[in-house]
Design a protein around this motif. Structure first.
Motif, PDB file in Angstrom:
ATOM      1  N   LYS A 146       0.831  -1.208   0.000  1.00  0.00           N
ATOM      2  CA  LYS A 146       0.000   0.000   0.000  1.00  0.00           C
ATOM      3  C   LYS A 146       0.862   1.254   0.000  1.00  0.00           C
ATOM      4  CE  LYS A 146      -3.837   2.137   2.514  1.00  0.00           C
ATOM      5  NZ  LYS A 146      -4.725   2.027   3.712  1.00  0.00           N
ATOM      6  N   LEU A 147       1.907   1.253   0.828  1.00  0.00           N
ATOM      7  CA  LEU A 147       2.813   2.409   0.887  1.00  0.00           C
ATOM      8  C   LEU A 147       3.597   2.544  -0.418  1.00  0.00           C
ATOM      9  CD1 LEU A 147       3.980   4.740   2.494  1.00  0.00           C
ATOM     10  CD2 LEU A 147       5.625   3.152   3.517  1.00  0.00           C
ATOM     11  N   GLN A 148       3.932   1.403  -1.032  1.00  0.00           N
ATOM     12  CA  GLN A 148       4.620   1.448  -2.325  1.00  0.00           C
ATOM     13  C   GLN A 148       3.754   2.133  -3.381  1.00  0.00           C
ATOM     14  OE1 GLN A 148       6.732  -1.888  -4.084  1.00  0.00           O
ATOM     15  NE2 GLN A 148       6.880  -2.893  -2.094  1.00  0.00           N
ATOM     16  N   LEU A 149       2.481   1.769  -3.436  1.00  0.00           N
ATOM     17  CA  LEU A 149       1.571   2.354  -4.421  1.00  0.00           C
ATOM     18  C   LEU A 149       1.426   3.856  -4.210  1.00  0.00           C
ATOM     19  CD1 LEU A 149      -1.203  -0.411  -4.548  1.00  0.00           C
ATOM     20  CD2 LEU A 149       0.577   0.060  -6.259  1.00  0.00           C
ATOM     21  N   LYS A 150       1.299   4.271  -2.951  1.00  0.00           N
ATOM     22  CA  LYS A 150       1.202   5.697  -2.643  1.00  0.00           C
ATOM     23  C   LYS A 150       2.478   6.428  -3.077  1.00  0.00           C
ATOM     24  CE  LYS A 150      -1.932   5.264   1.325  1.00  0.00           C
ATOM     25  NZ  LYS A 150      -2.074   5.449   2.794  1.00  0.00           N
ATOM     26  N   SER A 151       3.612   5.795  -2.854  1.00  0.00           N
ATOM     27  CA  SER A 151       4.896   6.404  -3.218  1.00  0.00           C
ATOM     28  C   SER A 151       5.048   6.491  -4.729  1.00  0.00           C
ATOM     29  CB  SER A 151       6.053   5.600  -2.609  1.00  0.00           C
ATOM     30  OG  SER A 151       5.970   5.581  -1.198  1.00  0.00           O
ATOM     31  N   TYR A 152       4.569   5.456  -5.445  1.00  0.00           N
ATOM     32  CA  TYR A 152       4.603   5.494  -6.909  1.00  0.00           C
ATOM     33  C   TYR A 152       3.770   6.663  -7.437  1.00  0.00           C
ATOM     34  CZ  TYR A 152       6.923   0.974  -7.513  1.00  0.00           C
ATOM     35  OH  TYR A 152       7.836  -0.046  -7.515  1.00  0.00           O
ATOM     36  N   VAL A 153       2.603   6.849  -6.865  1.00  0.00           N
ATOM     37  CA  VAL A 153       1.742   7.967  -7.265  1.00  0.00           C
ATOM     38  C   VAL A 153       2.451   9.298  -6.994  1.00  0.00           C
ATOM     39  CG1 VAL A 153      -0.421   9.166  -6.784  1.00  0.00           C
ATOM     40  CG2 VAL A 153      -0.404   6.673  -6.951  1.00  0.00           C
ATOM     41  N   ALA A 154       3.110   9.390  -5.845  1.00  0.00           N
ATOM     42  CA  ALA A 154       3.832  10.620  -5.498  1.00  0.00           C
ATOM     43  C   ALA A 154       4.952  10.902  -6.498  1.00  0.00           C
ATOM     44  CB  ALA A 154       4.397  10.507  -4.078  1.00  0.00           C
ATOM     45  N   VAL A 155       5.689   9.855  -6.885  1.00  0.00           N
ATOM     46  CA  VAL A 155       6.767  10.022  -7.873  1.00  0.00           C
ATOM     47  C   VAL A 155       6.198  10.508  -9.205  1.00  0.00           C
ATOM     48  CG1 VAL A 155       8.537   8.834  -9.227  1.00  0.00           C
ATOM     49  CG2 VAL A 155       8.266   8.300  -6.814  1.00  0.00           C
ATOM     50  N   LEU A 156       5.105   9.883  -9.647  1.00  0.00           N
ATOM     51  CA  LEU A 156       4.501  10.260 -10.926  1.00  0.00           C
ATOM     52  C   LEU A 156       3.959  11.690 -10.892  1.00  0.00           C
ATOM     53  CD1 LEU A 156       2.644   6.927 -11.794  1.00  0.00           C
ATOM     54  CD2 LEU A 156       4.690   7.856 -12.899  1.00  0.00           C
ATOM     55  N   LEU A 157       3.385  12.087  -9.754  1.00  0.00           N
ATOM     56  CA  LEU A 157       2.881  13.449  -9.632  1.00  0.00           C
ATOM     57  C   LEU A 157       4.028  14.461  -9.678  1.00  0.00           C
ATOM     58  CD1 LEU A 157       0.097  13.090  -6.890  1.00  0.00           C
ATOM     59  CD2 LEU A 157      -0.227  13.589  -9.323  1.00  0.00           C
ATOM     60  N   GLY A 158       5.101  14.165  -8.957  1.00  0.00           N
ATOM     61  CA  GLY A 158       6.253  15.060  -8.957  1.00  0.00           C
ATOM     62  C   GLY A 158       6.893  15.165 -10.327  1.00  0.00           C
ATOM     63  N   ALA A 159       7.117  14.028 -10.961  1.00  0.00           N
ATOM     64  CA  ALA A 159       7.728  14.025 -12.288  1.00  0.00           C
ATOM     65  C   ALA A 159       6.791  14.659 -13.317  1.00  0.00           C
ATOM     66  CB  ALA A 159       8.066  12.593 -12.703  1.00  0.00           C
ATOM     67  N   GLY A 160       5.481  14.390 -13.194  1.00  0.00           N
ATOM     68  CA  GLY A 160       4.520  14.960 -14.128  1.00  0.00           C
ATOM     69  C   GLY A 160       4.416  16.467 -13.997  1.00  0.00           C
ATOM     70  N   GLY A 161       4.383  16.958 -12.768  1.00  0.00           N
ATOM     71  CA  GLY A 161       4.303  18.400 -12.547  1.00  0.00           C
ATOM     72  C   GLY A 161       5.517  19.135 -13.091  1.00  0.00           C
ATOM     73  N   MET A 162       6.708  18.588 -12.831  1.00  0.00           N
ATOM     74  CA  MET A 162       7.925  19.226 -13.329  1.00  0.00           C
ATOM     75  C   MET A 162       8.040  19.086 -14.845  1.00  0.00           C
ATOM     76  SD  MET A 162      10.473  21.061 -12.871  1.00  0.00           S
ATOM     77  CE  MET A 162      10.310  21.283 -11.121  1.00  0.00           C
ATOM     78  N   SER A 163       7.538  17.994 -15.402  1.00  0.00           N
ATOM     79  CA  SER A 163       7.538  17.836 -16.861  1.00  0.00           C
ATOM     80  C   SER A 163       6.644  18.884 -17.501  1.00  0.00           C
ATOM     81  CB  SER A 163       7.070  16.433 -17.242  1.00  0.00           C
ATOM     82  OG  SER A 163       7.952  15.446 -16.728  1.00  0.00           O
ATOM     83  N   LEU A 164       5.522  19.176 -16.866  1.00  0.00           N
ATOM     84  CA  LEU A 164       4.618  20.204 -17.381  1.00  0.00           C
ATOM     85  C   LEU A 164       5.287  21.570 -17.393  1.00  0.00           C
ATOM     86  CD1 LEU A 164       1.730  20.727 -18.400  1.00  0.00           C
ATOM     87  CD2 LEU A 164       1.073  21.153 -16.027  1.00  0.00           C
ATOM     88  N   MET A 165       6.143  21.811 -16.410  1.00  0.00           N
ATOM     89  CA  MET A 165       6.869  23.086 -16.335  1.00  0.00           C
ATOM     90  C   MET A 165       7.820  23.290 -17.523  1.00  0.00           C
ATOM     91  SD  MET A 165       5.988  24.889 -13.679  1.00  0.00           S
ATOM     92  CE  MET A 165       4.307  24.344 -14.057  1.00  0.00           C
ATOM     93  N   ALA A 166       8.169  22.173 -18.205  1.00  0.00           N
ATOM     94  CA  ALA A 166       9.071  22.278 -19.361  1.00  0.00           C
ATOM     95  C   ALA A 166       8.436  23.081 -20.505  1.00  0.00           C
ATOM     96  CB  ALA A 166       9.447  20.886 -19.865  1.00  0.00           C
ATOM     97  N   LYS A 167       7.131  23.270 -20.437  1.00  0.00           N
ATOM     98  CA  LYS A 167       6.453  24.079 -21.455  1.00  0.00           C
ATOM     99  C   LYS A 167       6.843  25.541 -21.358  1.00  0.00           C
ATOM    100  CE  LYS A 167       1.807  25.202 -23.149  1.00  0.00           C
ATOM    101  NZ  LYS A 167       0.344  24.991 -22.966  1.00  0.00           N
ATOM    102  N   TRP A 168       7.158  25.986 -20.135  1.00  0.00           N
ATOM    103  CA  TRP A 168       7.515  27.395 -19.910  1.00  0.00           C
ATOM    104  C   TRP A 168       8.989  27.601 -19.586  1.00  0.00           C
ATOM    105  CZ3 TRP A 168       3.187  25.152 -17.516  1.00  0.00           C
ATOM    106  CH2 TRP A 168       1.961  25.517 -18.063  1.00  0.00           C
TER     107      TRP A 168
END
Length: 354
Positions: A331-353
């Motif tokens: 359960k903690l692994q799944l939560k951590s995976y989601v956190a990694v994807l959110l962090g990487a996704g948010g910073m990837s979105l910043m690459a637009k600017w």
């Protein structure tokens, strides 16, 4: 010891800078900035001042937040929430390397302002990033080994005395005491080795972030394009805050004394503003599309990308996900995976600017 530990990476970066200055003469149009309606030096100056102040404040908040929340039980390093937040920050650092630093290096080293031979004949960005990751692995491994040996040398006499004292005990209770002493010593040894590992990770990660931050600040400070500075400042504030949270978590786990924590926080917080100020000072001579600037910044970005990607994948994510805490809870692994994807996704979105 810290300077000796980082000596190899420092020499590596210096050699890149020296090598990058050996460039051939290029057409004059590559030495000048493009002229359009967005290039306005007088309007860009106040934006750069705002950038220095805002990035300094957000950097300090980001790196200090994990250190100041130590007293909050839910955010203690032993708690699950701390692991999830750390994974989110690791995703930020990973995306910084892949989505921001590496593509910038590819663009710079493939510019038409550079000569075909050798810059268009060989993928220097990938080669330098790979070499940087290998050098980081070497320094990481050697520093950990040296610190571990030093740590063992320091605790062996104490451990041997403690075992010897307990061996003097007689009866069945004496055997139990001796066995318990070995268990206690092994536990302390394991905790000490893990602590040293955290310290090496924090130092090497800070080095990669500092190099990357100075390069970003230099580019922003030297630019007079108001159309790109405005979104870049907002993106950099977001970037510095969450990247600082990742570094702050590593500093917290390293359990440094107050002075070392203050030094690391200071260097992380001021490097990007320092780079902007340096870019302002060199704005008359530094041209971001000149061959020397493209090669220097491109090679430094490639080396920084390799370091950040290695640190994010190996020392932050793999270390946590393969550790006992996450391995003991799906359960903690799944939560951590989601956190990694959110962090990487948010910073990837910043690459637009940015």
């Amino acid at each position: 010891m810290a300077s000796a530990k980082l000596e190899l990476i420092s020499i590596f970066l210096i050699l890149i800078s020296i090598f990058s200055t050996q460039v051939l003469s290029q057409p004059s149009e590559c030495e000048t900035e493009s002229s359009d309606s967005c290039n306005n030096k007088s309007k860009a100056l106040p934006l750069k001042i705002i950038a220095i102040v805002s990035i300094l404040i957000t950097s300090m908040i980001g790196v200090c937040l994990p250190l100041l929340t130590r007293s909050v039980p839910a955010l203690h390093p032993d708690r699950s929430l701390f692991v999830i937040v750390k994974c989110f920050a690791a995703g930020i650092i990973l995306a910084t390397g892949f989505m921001h630093v590496l593509p910038d290096s590819f663009d710079m080293l493939s510019s038409t302002c550079l000569s075909d031979n050798p810059w268009h004949k060989f993928p220097f960005t990938g080669f330098i990033a790979m070499l940087s990751a290998l050098v980081t692995l070497m320094v990481d491994s050697m520093a950990t080994s040296l610190y571990t040996k030093k740590h063992h040398a320091g605790i062996k006499p104490e451990g041997e005395v403690a075992s010897g004292d307990q061996e003097m005990a007689v009866s069945s209770g004496g055997f139990h005491g001796h066995h318990h002493g070995h268990q206690h010593g092994a536990k302390n040894d394991l905790e000490g080795s893990q602590l040293l590992r955290y310290r090496v990770v924090a130092m090497v990660l800070e080095l990669g972030i500092v190099v990357h931050s100075v390069v970003i600040g230099l580019s922003l400070g030297a630019s007079n394009n108001t159309c790109t500075i405005k979104p870049l400042v907002a993106a950099l504030c977001f970037h510095q805050m969450f990247e600082g949270m990742g570094l702050g978590g590593c500093i917290l786990q390293a359990e440094y004394k107050f002075f070392k924590k203050a030094v690391m926080v200071f260097f992380f917080s001021v490097t990007t503003p320092f780079g902007i100020a340096l870019g302002l000072a060199l704005s008359k001579t530094y041209k971001e599309n000149s061959p020397s600037a493209l090669i220097t910044v491109g090679l430094l970005n490639a080396s920084s990308a390799g370091l950040l990607i290695y640190m994010a994948l190996v020392d932050l994510l793999a270390s946590d996900f393969m550790g006992p805490k996450l391995q003991g809870s799906i359960k903690l692994q799944l939560k951590s995976y989601v956190a990694v994807l959110l962090g990487a996704g948010g910073m990837s979105l910043m690459a637009k600017w940015a």
